[in-house]
Design an enzyme around this catalytic site. Sequence first.
Site, PDB file in Angstrom:
ATOM      1  N   SER A 230     -10.254  -0.321   6.912  1.00 45.03           N
ATOM      2  CA  SER A 230      -9.629  -0.149   5.596  1.00 45.03           C
ATOM      3  C   SER A 230      -8.929  -1.381   5.045  1.00 45.03           C
ATOM      4  O   SER A 230      -8.457  -1.360   3.907  1.00 45.03           O
ATOM      5  CB  SER A 230      -8.640   1.024   5.631  1.00 45.03           C
ATOM      6  OG  SER A 230      -9.329   2.248   5.692  1.00 45.03           O
TER       7      SER A 230
ATOM      8  N   SER B  28      -9.831   2.050   2.749  1.00 48.03           N
ATOM      9  CA  SER B  28      -8.959   2.803   1.858  1.00 48.03           C
ATOM     10  C   SER B  28      -7.946   1.939   1.105  1.00 48.03           C
ATOM     11  O   SER B  28      -7.314   2.400   0.162  1.00 48.03           O
ATOM     12  CB  SER B  28      -8.196   3.855   2.671  1.00 48.03           C
ATOM     13  OG  SER B  28      -7.361   3.239   3.648  1.00 48.03           O
TER      14      SER B  28
ATOM     15  N   LYS C 168       0.842  -1.196   0.000  1.00 45.88           N
ATOM     16  CA  LYS C 168       0.000   0.000   0.000  1.00 45.88           C
ATOM     17  C   LYS C 168       0.877   1.246   0.000  1.00 45.88           C
ATOM     18  O   LYS C 168       1.872   1.311   0.742  1.00 45.88           O
ATOM     19  CB  LYS C 168      -0.923  -0.014   1.223  1.00 45.88           C
ATOM     20  CG  LYS C 168      -1.966   1.102   1.238  1.00 45.88           C
ATOM     21  CD  LYS C 168      -2.913   0.944   2.426  1.00 45.88           C
ATOM     22  CE  LYS C 168      -3.966   2.032   2.479  1.00 45.88           C
ATOM     23  NZ  LYS C 168      -4.898   1.888   3.619  1.00 45.88           N
TER      24      LYS C 168
END
Length: 479
Positions: free
Chosen positions: A174, A150, A75
Amino acid sequence: MASIRELHSQLVRKERSAVEIAEAALQRIETLEPQLKSFLHVTADQAIAQAKAVDQRIAAGEEISLLAGIPIGIKDNLCTRGIPTTCASKILQGFVPPYESTVTQRLAEAGAVAVGKTNLDEFAVGSSTENSAYQTTANPWDLTRVPGGSSGGSAAAVAADECVVALGSDTGGSIRQPAAFCGVVGLKPTYGLVSRYGLVAYASSLDQIGPFSRSVEDTAILLGAIAGHDPKDATSLKVEVPDYTQFLKPSLAGIKVGVITETVTDSPAGQAMQAALEVLQGLGAEIREISCPRFAYGLPAYYIIAPSEASANLARYDGVKYGYRVEEAETLIDMYCRTRAEGFGSEVKRRIMIGTYALSAGYYDAYYLKAQKVRTLIKQDFEAAFAEVDVLVSPTTPTTAFKAGEKTADPLSMYLSDLMTIPVNSAGLPGLSLPCGFDEAGLPYGLQIIGNVLREDQVLHTAYAYEQATEWHLRQPAL
């Protein structure tokens, strides 16, 4: 792509090379990225170099770890030395960290092959990966729908087989929410089990790094590699990290599973959970209904606490030391204001304003202090629940993945997609999502399994037993 153990076996038997595996992942990324947009940066040269190093170790007769040669997505809010880390924000455009996050360092030392940095909602603020300043990631099961957020890029990349496993971060859901939307396994560990050093902070008392994979076993393997004490993180717990795969057993005899009554509904997601409970019961688990009376208050408390922490954490981005800066500002204050106005997206600005308001002198007690008191009550509800059961279950999300653009004009509706996941962060508990069914449109549902503090063993055990008794995890999107 095969599982970690299958790829490891192929490597040690010299049936495939690490370079061949890396090239296959990179080719898959090149093929799918025009429609999927999971990755912000593809690190092909680094991936091949890391793979060659693994092949050299194998050729020399050295033992390799299970993760050696395994393609992984990172990420893009985890700092990677020499590789851009933008947090999907214009304000960090072109930023290349001078240091490595602890988790990516540990994976590199294990021989994992990083194929790229995955897309996210800007600064991990959002639930759909539509808040990225650069691109909107699509859901592999339906390209017109969101992958969740997210960590939507990581979830979509794993679901689409662009990488075997990926890292995400979870502040209010997330990891688990996009795992549910994309039909993969996602785990938020106990707060402090995994070092946050090198994770770009959103809400420091809630953020936690965790794995995405397509199986519970791969999740257990990746967790074991990234967990453990780190002196660089003041909130890191000094605990021994077991081999989590030893807890993966098919029977649930003697395990007490609590159903959070506040999450029981007649909705399709609720029905998918009820069907999962029948499977758990058939595996020997004792099912009980458990009330967590303050569960629903987790959402409003979170949307005071998290923005408050974000307003402080995001104050450091001013255009002076790194990232984006406006040209030809008249004064220093003008440069600050214009840089932040142009550099931050609308949702990040909204959170900063909410947080600044909640922390202001006239409203601190009414909002921030009260929210922290509610957080304590939520934690007490969980403590009472775990005095009676080993794990708790709920739907991961109220619905399956929604259409892109469907909720962008209605922030409250967007926030409600994290209704089930947020309380777990508030209490610092481990929570996992795994596939538990599909709706009429062929979109996956997620089952959330919650454990007590540092009881990842029980969470993984329960998840593994359910996974092995069902076939939901074997379905793949038609890309």
